[in-house]
Write a protein that holds these residues in place. Sequence first.
Motif, PDB file in Angstrom:
ATOM      1  N   SER A   1      51.141  39.268  45.468  1.00 13.59           N
ATOM      2  CA  SER A   1      50.336  38.534  44.494  1.00 13.59           C
ATOM      3  C   SER A   1      48.886  38.427  44.959  1.00 13.59           C
ATOM      4  O   SER A   1      48.571  38.582  46.144  1.00 13.59           O
ATOM      5  N   SER A   2      48.000  38.109  44.019  1.00 12.67           N
ATOM      6  CA  SER A   2      46.584  37.952  44.336  1.00 12.67           C
ATOM      7  C   SER A   2      46.351  36.846  45.354  1.00 12.67           C
ATOM      8  O   SER A   2      45.505  36.970  46.248  1.00 12.67           O
ATOM      9  N   ASP A   3      47.080  35.737  45.212  1.00 11.25           N
ATOM     10  CA  ASP A   3      46.909  34.610  46.134  1.00 11.25           C
ATOM     11  C   ASP A   3      47.277  35.012  47.564  1.00 11.25           C
ATOM     12  O   ASP A   3      46.590  34.637  48.520  1.00 11.25           O
TER      13      ASP A   3
ATOM     14  N   SER B   1      44.501  37.345  48.960  1.00 12.29           N
ATOM     15  CA  SER B   1      43.290  36.583  49.310  1.00 12.29           C
ATOM     16  C   SER B   1      43.478  35.803  50.602  1.00 12.29           C
ATOM     17  O   SER B   1      42.580  35.756  51.457  1.00 12.29           O
TER      18      SER B   1
ATOM     19  N   ASP C   1      48.102  48.373  40.323  1.00 15.98           N
ATOM     20  CA  ASP C   1      48.347  47.681  41.596  1.00 15.98           C
ATOM     21  C   ASP C   1      47.154  47.837  42.536  1.00 15.98           C
ATOM     22  O   ASP C   1      46.759  46.898  43.228  1.00 15.98           O
TER      23      ASP C   1
ATOM     24  N   GLN D   1      44.296  45.581  41.397  1.00 12.34           N
ATOM     25  CA  GLN D   1      44.522  44.170  41.702  1.00 12.34           C
ATOM     26  C   GLN D   1      44.299  43.863  43.173  1.00 12.34           C
ATOM     27  O   GLN D   1      43.732  42.818  43.521  1.00 12.34           O
ATOM     28  N   ASN D   2      44.746  44.748  44.052  1.00 11.13           N
ATOM     29  CA  ASN D   2      44.535  44.551  45.489  1.00 11.13           C
ATOM     30  C   ASN D   2      43.053  44.445  45.816  1.00 11.13           C
ATOM     31  O   ASN D   2      42.636  43.569  46.582  1.00 11.13           O
TER      32      ASN D   2
ATOM     33  N   SER E   1      41.294  41.345  44.473  1.00 12.66           N
ATOM     34  CA  SER E   1      41.724  40.146  45.203  1.00 12.66           C
ATOM     35  C   SER E   1      41.027  40.001  46.550  1.00 12.66           C
ATOM     36  O   SER E   1      41.248  39.017  47.255  1.00 12.66           O
TER      37      SER E   1
ATOM     38  N   ARG F   1      33.945  44.380  41.513  1.00 10.60           N
ATOM     39  CA  ARG F   1      33.868  43.225  42.417  1.00 10.60           C
ATOM     40  C   ARG F   1      32.443  43.029  42.936  1.00 10.60           C
ATOM     41  O   ARG F   1      31.933  41.914  43.015  1.00 10.60           O
TER      42      ARG F   1
END
Length: 237
Positions: free
Chosen positions: A156-158, A161, A187, A190-191, A194, A229
């Motif tokens: 997950s993103s959390d 991070s 995927d 998202q990595n 994050s 980003r």
Amino acid sequence: MKKRVKAPFFEIGPKSYLYGDKVFSLAMAAERAANRYQVDVLFTAPFTEIRRISEAVNRVIVLAPHMDAIRPGRGVASILPEALKAAGAQGVLLNHCEKPLNFGRLVETVQRADELELMTVVCAGNLREAVAVAGLSPDVMIVEPPELVGTGKAASSDVISQVVRTIRSVSPETLVLTAAGVSNGRDVYQNILSGADGTGASSGIACAEDPEGMVEEMVRALRSAYDERALKTCRIS
């Protein structure tokens, strides 16, 4: 001089899914994608393919999948660091969950790699292990929970991070790669969004219907996410 990698970067590890000409073709696809999107691509080659691949690429950084902390001399079937470098490896992957090292042996092996100016890409399976490994100041850390490896289920993103913050608090110069379960461009995207410096895939590429096309998809997503980003960071500042 030790090869340096910069963000954003991508790591491809075909493991034993592919061999021979198929691995070589995948490395050439990685070379094309690295040049097209101007990103560093690490290719963890099988031992038998290190020389052939290293002689054929320019942008791709070739890693060995393991090495032993030995010196020239006795050691039948051991992986000699000097031999890897002579074959063209620019770095080494260490402590993967499929080839783990106890911490004492890992320290010795990282030190041997540093002696030979081989890039160190070291794996950890959880935050506690990551903190210990980060204390060795590897060039790159890969943090991937073993239970996600090869499952197609990404972290997950959390979690990503938190991993990045934790490692940077211990070793600010170490680049952070988060992976495990990366199976498509989404995927990858998202990595990077994050906060990871890089990401990568093994079975997600090697077992894809079109492995070379998947390399293109994933590296394109890496470049796009990193640029997005950076743009967000500029707007905030």
